[in-house]
Write an enzyme that holds these catalytic residues in place. Structure first.
Site, PDB file in Angstrom:
ATOM      1  CB  CYS A 119      -0.881  -0.064   1.261  1.00  0.00           C
ATOM      2  SG  CYS A 119      -1.752   1.389   1.324  1.00  0.00           S
ATOM      3  CB  CYS A 136      -0.124   2.643   3.948  1.00  0.00           C
ATOM      4  SG  CYS A 136      -1.645   1.786   3.516  1.00  0.00           S
TER       5      CYS A 136
END
Length: 241
Positions: free
Chosen positions: A100, A103
């Site tokens: 991700c 993130c």
């Protein structure tokens, strides 16, 4: 292919240079040096990218960053939530994963926020390493943040806005505990002392404006302020006349 080279007065048959040999010889030319420089630059870029990837992975799997605790199991999450409940603190859980990219972008800002919000327990969990947490909390998107109070889930936020996360934390922060009777009495005394001081200062200033006034407790004489001003005004008028 061969070429004839005179040697000791006669012809000598030597093999022609191969394609690899010609390419190796061209590396000493200007174009070959430029090609090698480009190759070295690409190699350095790949090395930097690999080093950054390693740092990112280490960032996702280290024990703690600032005040953020990395959750290694569902049981550890329950222990941290119980500790936050006993301390009457909010808890923030960030869900992340190695694949991700948003993130990874928001993680440094969350680390800085954890240093500012000392009364909040910050946690982070990798859903690939601890999938049970994501299943229990019904996480469908990343990055997701969950706020807990008293060990119970309050709300979720999906996105990368750290300001929104901070706003939600301020919104759900528990009220400070009520002050005890001794603290209330001391607060009342401090307020009364301030009000009495302001009242005394106003009284002294009013009474010493036109005549000399002796402060009872201090024994000091102040004033008159208004008489001096009137005298200065009269002197100024006489001088002008």
């Amino acid at each position: 292919r061969v070429r004839h080279t005179p040697c000791d007065g006669g012809a000598h048959r030597t093999p022609a240079p191969t394609r690899r040999a010609r390419a190796r010889a061209r590396t000493h030319t200007r174009g070959g040096v430029h090609a090698h420089a480009c190759t070295h630059a690409r190699t350095r870029a790949r090395r930097r990218a690999r080093a950054m990837h390693k740092r990112t992975r280490a960032h996702a799997g280290a024990a703690s960053f600032g005040r953020v605790r990395v959750v290694g199991s569902y049981q550890e999450l329950q222990r941290l939530l119980a500790a936050a409940k006993s301390a009457n603190k909010l808890a923030l859980l960030q869900y992340t994963a190695n694949w991700c990219h948003p993130c990874k972008v928001v993680t440094p800002a969350i680390n800085r926020l954890s240093r500012m919000e000392k009364d909040v327990v910050f946690m982070r969990v990798d859903i690939d390493r601890v999938p049970m947490v994501a299943q229990v909390m019904a996480v469908r998107q990343l990055p997701t943040f969950t706020i807990f109070a008293n060990g119970q889930k309050l709300t979720d936020y999906v996105g990368t806005s750290v300001s929104e996360v901070a706003r939600l934390l301020r919104k759900h922060k528990p009220a400070p505990p009520p002050a005890g009777p001794l603290a209330r009495v001391l607060g009342s005394l401090v307020r009364l002392t301030i009000l009495a001081g302001v009242a005394c200062a106003g009284t002294v200033a009013y009474k010493s404006r036109l005549a000399a006034y002796t402060v009872p407790l201090l024994g000091a004489t102040v004033g008159p302020w208004g008489v001096a001003e009137e005298a200065r005004g009269a002197d100024a008028g006489a001088g002008a006349g």
